[in-house]
Write an enzyme that holds these catalytic residues in place. Structure first.
Site, mmCIF file in Angstrom:
data_model
loop_
_atom_site.group_PDB
_atom_site.id
_atom_site.type_symbol
_atom_site.label_atom_id
_atom_site.label_comp_id
_atom_site.label_asym_id
_atom_site.label_seq_id
_atom_site.Cartn_x
_atom_site.Cartn_y
_atom_site.Cartn_z
ATOM 1 N N GLY A 181 32.786 9.561 -10.263
ATOM 2 C CA GLY A 181 31.538 8.899 -10.677
ATOM 3 C C GLY A 181 31.333 8.789 -12.173
ATOM 4 O O GLY A 181 30.197 8.673 -12.635
ATOM 5 N N ASN B 247 32.074 6.234 -13.981
ATOM 6 C CA ASN B 247 31.492 4.904 -14.215
ATOM 7 C C ASN B 247 30.019 4.884 -13.850
ATOM 8 O O ASN B 247 29.198 4.313 -14.574
ATOM 9 C CB ASN B 247 32.239 3.826 -13.430
ATOM 10 C CG ASN B 247 33.449 3.317 -14.171
ATOM 11 O OD1 ASN B 247 33.342 2.568 -15.139
ATOM 12 N ND2 ASN B 247 34.620 3.754 -13.733
ATOM 13 N N ILE C 165 33.337 -3.124 2.509
ATOM 14 C CA ILE C 165 31.928 -3.505 2.643
ATOM 15 C C ILE C 165 31.751 -4.298 3.943
ATOM 16 O O ILE C 165 32.526 -5.218 4.229
ATOM 17 C CB ILE C 165 31.497 -4.361 1.415
ATOM 18 C CG1 ILE C 165 31.551 -3.508 0.145
ATOM 19 C CG2 ILE C 165 30.122 -4.972 1.601
ATOM 20 C CD1 ILE C 165 30.626 -2.310 0.142
ATOM 21 N N ASN D 237 32.346 -5.638 -7.847
ATOM 22 C CA ASN D 237 33.234 -4.469 -7.843
ATOM 23 C C ASN D 237 34.023 -4.434 -9.142
ATOM 24 O O ASN D 237 34.256 -5.472 -9.761
ATOM 25 C CB ASN D 237 34.217 -4.606 -6.668
ATOM 26 C CG ASN D 237 35.227 -3.482 -6.600
ATOM 27 O OD1 ASN D 237 34.875 -2.294 -6.739
ATOM 28 N ND2 ASN D 237 36.492 -3.828 -6.408
ATOM 29 N N HIS E 41 37.797 -3.307 -10.461
ATOM 30 C CA HIS E 41 39.124 -2.921 -9.989
ATOM 31 C C HIS E 41 39.959 -2.514 -11.201
ATOM 32 O O HIS E 41 39.962 -3.221 -12.210
ATOM 33 C CB HIS E 41 39.781 -4.080 -9.238
ATOM 34 C CG HIS E 41 41.072 -3.690 -8.610
ATOM 35 N ND1 HIS E 41 41.124 -2.981 -7.428
ATOM 36 C CD2 HIS E 41 42.350 -3.842 -9.023
ATOM 37 C CE1 HIS E 41 42.389 -2.734 -7.131
ATOM 38 N NE2 HIS E 41 43.153 -3.245 -8.086
ATOM 39 N N ASP F 2 39.452 -7.039 -2.790
ATOM 40 C CA ASP F 2 39.823 -7.448 -4.151
ATOM 41 C C ASP F 2 40.095 -8.943 -4.291
ATOM 42 O O ASP F 2 40.915 -9.349 -5.122
ATOM 43 C CB ASP F 2 41.068 -6.667 -4.631
ATOM 44 C CG ASP F 2 40.857 -5.162 -4.536
ATOM 45 O OD1 ASP F 2 39.731 -4.704 -4.799
ATOM 46 O OD2 ASP F 2 41.817 -4.460 -4.193
ATOM 47 N N GLU G 220 36.712 0.213 -18.815
ATOM 48 C CA GLU G 220 35.601 0.170 -17.850
ATOM 49 C C GLU G 220 34.296 0.594 -18.517
ATOM 50 O O GLU G 220 33.263 -0.072 -18.364
ATOM 51 C CB GLU G 220 35.911 1.080 -16.653
ATOM 52 C CG GLU G 220 37.106 0.568 -15.859
ATOM 53 C CD GLU G 220 37.442 1.398 -14.627
ATOM 54 O OE1 GLU G 220 38.012 0.838 -13.697
ATOM 55 O OE2 GLU G 220 37.145 2.607 -14.600
#
Ligand code: GAR
Length: 189
Positions: free
Chosen positions: A12, A14, A88, A102, A104, A145, A174
């Protein structure tokens, strides 16, 4: 004010970075974090920042309804997957059309698809002798993706880099870009 839910399955970092970025925001509130794993560090990280987190089983994610009910409870407008490793459900896609994104940890369409997540991606990038990797932020659709790309950024991979080195470089990208891209996408809904 738009309410965002973050879905996360692991450490976690991010999620924490995104929550910190929006702490004083007047347009975006990180309302809740959902996870498929009770034992991961994301809970401790986000709870320490005052954001509640909840766990749903794989079956509940597949069924969709318990998750959708929780999102309604927090009046969620938009969903961000940040290291979320479950598929999902169609029900959730229908409930949030064009409102799930999302991140990736590679330059899609390379190194995407089922089984390509976390360190598996960086191991494959290094094994293939790639000269670069990076991040892809994309909309979520029915396939792993494969939704429309919103943003990509790349980093160099040297012959000396280990998968852990690549993970560190990718995480830095990110942290630098994901919150800003979320802000931009959510400003348009
Ligand atoms: C991130 O690098 C993210 O891109 C990746 O998992 C990591 C989670 O790190 N996501 C995927 O692989 C999704 N297919 P974090 O838990 O420290 O944020």
């Amino acid at each position: 004010m738009k309410n965002i839910a973050i879905f996360a399955s692991g450490s976690g970092t991010n999620a924490e970075n995104i929550i910190r970025y929006f702490t004083a925001s007047e347009t975006i509130n990180i309302a809740v974090v959902l996870s498929n794993n009770r034992k991961v560090k994301v809970h401790e990280r986000v709870n320490a920042l005052g954001v509640p987190s909840f766990v749903f089983t794989r079956e509940e994610f597949v069924a969709g309804t318990p998750v959708i009910d929780k999102l309604a409870e927090y009046k969620v407008d938009f969903i961000v997957l940040a290291g979320f490793m479950n598929k999902i459900s169609d029900a959730l896609l229908k409930a949030f059309p064009g409102r799930i994104i999302n991140i990736h940890p590679a330059l899609l369409p390379k190194y995407g698809g089922k089984g390509m997540f976390g360190m598996h991606v960086h191991n494959a990038v290094v094994a293939a002798g790639e000269k670069e990797s990076g991040i892809t932020i994309h909309y979520v659709n029915e396939e792993y993706d494969a939704g429309a790309v919103i943003f990509q950024a790349s980093c160099e991979v040297t012959p000396q880099d280990t998968p852990e080195d690549v993970a560190t470089k990718v995480h830095a990208l990110e942290y630098a870009h994901f919150p800003r891209v979320i802000e931009e996408v959510v400003s348009k809904i």
